[in-house]
Design an enzyme around this catalytic site. Structure first.
Site, mmCIF file in Angstrom:
data_model
loop_
_atom_site.group_PDB
_atom_site.id
_atom_site.type_symbol
_atom_site.label_atom_id
_atom_site.label_comp_id
_atom_site.label_asym_id
_atom_site.label_seq_id
_atom_site.Cartn_x
_atom_site.Cartn_y
_atom_site.Cartn_z
ATOM 1 N N ASP A 1 38.800 30.984 39.572
ATOM 2 C CA ASP A 1 38.237 32.006 40.460
ATOM 3 C C ASP A 1 36.995 32.632 39.832
ATOM 4 O O ASP A 1 36.732 32.469 38.631
ATOM 5 C CB ASP A 1 39.269 33.096 40.780
ATOM 6 C CG ASP A 1 39.746 33.856 39.543
ATOM 7 O OD1 ASP A 1 39.935 33.214 38.488
ATOM 8 O OD2 ASP A 1 39.917 35.087 39.629
ATOM 9 N N GLU B 1 42.281 35.233 38.005
ATOM 10 C CA GLU B 1 42.141 35.853 36.680
ATOM 11 C C GLU B 1 41.329 37.128 36.750
ATOM 12 O O GLU B 1 41.515 38.031 35.934
ATOM 13 C CB GLU B 1 41.471 34.871 35.703
ATOM 14 C CG GLU B 1 41.521 35.311 34.243
ATOM 15 C CD GLU B 1 40.379 36.221 33.812
ATOM 16 O OE1 GLU B 1 40.496 36.846 32.754
ATOM 17 O OE2 GLU B 1 39.366 36.312 34.543
HETATM 18 ZN ZN LIG Z 1 36.527 34.652 32.837
#
Ligand SMILES: [Zn+2]
Length: 363
Positions: free
Chosen positions: A78, A133
């Site tokens: 992401d 994340e």
């Molecule tokens: Zn990162």
């Protein structure tokens, strides 16, 4: 958000910089990773030397050669929200611009290139591609995989391809946030002696913070640098009222020679002589040791060269550490450019990182 057209597949035979561009042109802000996870899964399933597993939008691919050691190469797929910086653009100076170029699709490209090209590694390999994340910790795909399929993350040593400018950054500091609350008695400020001022009562806490001297311990050969800081102060009811409550929000960034319990104990002890009415642990994620004393890590350092540095920020190496797998950060992006609108990476560093990792895994 810029809508980009991309064909729905990835070409792992491209060189690592061109593959980075292809990944960037596959927008995947947190929560919207499915299309990219699909493309990664499809590309990896074409490689006969890997077994591929998927859990949500997390893809794990492994060799099973019965080698003595297993190394994990992990990266999040992401990005932060796109800021009119997709599709990617390669300029005449060899700089690749776009959302995720640095954090961390250049790292993901290196992982995919190793998966494609290192078919007979000297250590068994596990590739982990995970989602979410860049958002709240409970959404983190690596955390979800660790919970549901810890066996997928078994290994002797992990490399997280977070931006480090092709320097090895070992471990990470822990981060603890506590609320130190003082209580008083509310009164009209015209008759202040009828109350007691909770903000004034917080003064000794602030004095202790101002007087704090950071510890800089060496852990597994790397010098860390702790920090204890007020990051917010809340207090006050109205401009004519003696406040009855004050909260000093304190962030303790600590070196990986402390456990989580020891970090909390240190903070409690440090403020022991202040009058605190409530001590609340607001948020806490542990530190990770650099693990550079592990033989696989030492061989890795010898192969990539340079000198390891400590990682001061918190990264997912801590999740590996919690699983008993020592981990370092290593990839081409410059960490200072992560999350910026003018995010970019020097394109030549991407195949360079691939070359060094490949040399370590084949020599
Ligand atoms: Zn990162």
């Amino acid at each position: 958000m810029a809508q980009t057209s991309h064909d729905a597949s990835l070409d792992l035979t491209l060189d690592a910089a061109a593959l980075t561009a292809q990944l960037v042109d596959f927008p995947s802000p947190s929560g919207d990773e499915k299309a990219l996870a699909d493309a990664i899964e499809t590309a990896l399933r074409r490689l006969p030397h890997l077994t591929v597993d998927r859990y949500g939008n997390n893809v794990v691919a492994r060799t099973n050669l019965g080698r003595a050691e297993r190394v994990i190469l992990a990266g999040h797929i992401d990005t932060v929200p796109i800021a009119d910086n997709v599709p990617s653009r390669l300029d005449e100076d060899g700089v690749l611009w776009g959302c995720g170029t640095c954090d961390m699709k250049s790292g993901v490209a290196v992982q995919l290139r190793i998966a494609q090209t290192v078919t007979e590694p000297n250590r068994d390999l596990t590739f982990v591609f995970y989602d979410n994340e860049e958002v709240a910790a409970h959404l983190n795909g690596l955390g979800h995989v660790a919970e549901a399929h810890p066996d997928w993350l078994a290994g002797d040593f992990a490399i997280l391809l977070e931006p480090t400018d092709n320097q090895v950054e070992g471990g990470c500091q822990g981060t603890l946030r506590v609320l130190l609350k003082t209580k008083g008695t509310r009164a009209h400020s015209a008759r202040a002696w009828m109350g007691s001022n909770a903000v004034h009562k917080a003064a000794p806490i602030l004095a202790k913070l101002a007087a704090y001297e950071p510890r800089t311990p060496v852990v597994d050969g790397l010098r860390f640098h702790e920090g204890l800081n007020a990051v917010r102060v809340e207090g006050g009811v109205a401009t004519n009222v003696i406040p009855d409550e004050c909260t000093v929000v304190v962030n303790f960034r600590y070196a990986p020679d402390r456990t989580e319990d020891e970090a909390v104990a240190f903070v409690r002890d440090y403020f022991a002589d202040c009058e605190i009415d409530e001590f609340v642990i607001d948020d806490h994620t542990g530190a990770a040791r650099p693990g550079l004393d592990h033989p696989a890590a030492a061989a890795f350092m010898a192969a990539v060269g340079g000198e390891a540095k400590p990682k001061f920020g918190w990264t997912d190496v801590s999740r590996f550490s919690a699983l008993g797998v020592p981990a370092v950060n290593y990839s081409p992006g410059n960490p200072l450019l992560a999350h910026k609108v003018d995010e970019r990476v020097k394109a030549s560093l991407i195949p360079e990182a691939e070359k060094r990792l490949s040399a370590w895994l084949t020599s």
